[in-house]
Scaffold this motif. Structure first.
Motif, PDB file in Angstrom:
ATOM      1  N   THR A 251       0.860  -1.173   0.000  1.00  0.00           N
ATOM      2  CA  THR A 251       0.000   0.000   0.000  1.00  0.00           C
ATOM      3  C   THR A 251       0.896   1.221   0.000  1.00  0.00           C
ATOM      4  O   THR A 251       1.792   1.339   0.839  1.00  0.00           O
ATOM      5  N   GLU A 252       0.677   2.092  -0.974  1.00  0.00           N
ATOM      6  CA  GLU A 252       1.398   3.362  -1.055  1.00  0.00           C
ATOM      7  C   GLU A 252       0.563   4.407  -0.319  1.00  0.00           C
ATOM      8  O   GLU A 252      -0.509   4.774  -0.774  1.00  0.00           O
ATOM      9  N   ASN A 253       1.034   4.841   0.826  1.00  0.00           N
ATOM     10  CA  ASN A 253       0.413   5.948   1.544  1.00  0.00           C
ATOM     11  C   ASN A 253       1.133   7.187   1.023  1.00  0.00           C
ATOM     12  O   ASN A 253       2.295   7.417   1.360  1.00  0.00           O
ATOM     13  N   ILE A 254       0.468   7.943   0.168  1.00  0.00           N
ATOM     14  CA  ILE A 254       1.126   9.008  -0.589  1.00  0.00           C
ATOM     15  C   ILE A 254       0.787  10.371   0.002  1.00  0.00           C
ATOM     16  O   ILE A 254      -0.378  10.678   0.261  1.00  0.00           O
ATOM     17  N   LEU A 255       1.802  11.170   0.173  1.00  0.00           N
ATOM     18  CA  LEU A 255       1.652  12.557   0.572  1.00  0.00           C
ATOM     19  C   LEU A 255       2.207  13.392  -0.567  1.00  0.00           C
ATOM     20  O   LEU A 255       3.353  13.218  -0.979  1.00  0.00           O
TER      21      LEU A 255
END
Length: 170
Positions: A94-98
């Motif tokens: 899972t890419e938790n993107i900011l």
């Protein structure tokens, strides 16, 4: 939990190198991670919301465009799973993107937006190490709202509706 094999750790490092290159807008570093050679035309990417792009040249072009038009991006990877079989490896995560815009005039951070993408990255072992063959990112559209659910079998629960015989439908 079983310890990771040396190969799995090498794949995980290659995976991290891919994300580091995108975060730092380092196209040269990304070039080093993406598969080249005889399989270059089979390299593929699906960016969230985009159609599939095929061929190393087209994939690299897409990343160059993304890097040129992204002021800030940071990936926090979770749920990372690595599987290796021979010369192929799959990483799911899972890419938790900011991401955000340019810095404000006073030097403070610009507006930031977060998002979730689930990704599958396929790597191929080469003489130079593991190289990214396929990247597929899909946005997570549903939110996990356990607090708002009455119970698993209720109308708002994740279990779906119940049929007349009590079996879960859906």
């Amino acid at each position: 939990m079983t310890p990771r094999t040396a190969e799995a750790r090498a794949v995980e490092r290659a995976n991290q190198s891919f994300y580091d290159a995108v975060e730092t807008s380092d196209l040269d570093a990304l070039e080093a991670v993406v598969l080249s050679g005889p399989l270059a035309e089979s390299v593929a990417v699906v960016h969230p919301g985009w159609p599939v792009l095929r061929g190393r040249r087209e994939v690299m072009r897409s990343y160059a465009l993304i890097m040129a038009n992204t002021d800030y991006i940071q990936f926090f990877l979770t749920d990372v799973e690595v599987a290796v079989d021979g010369d192929a490896a799959i990483v799911t995560c899972t890419e938790n993107i900011l991401t955000g815009g340019p810095a404000e005039e006073d030097g403070s951070a610009g507006s930031l937006v977060g998002g979730l993408v689930v990704a599958t990255n396929v790597f191929h072992r080469t003489a130079d190490g593991w190289r990214l063959w396929v990247h597929h990112g899909s946005p997570v559209l549903a939110e996990d709202d356990e607090e708002g659910a009455e119970d698993e079998d209720g109308p708002e629960g994740a279990g779906g509706a119940e049929g007349d015989d009590g079996d879960t439908v859906g």
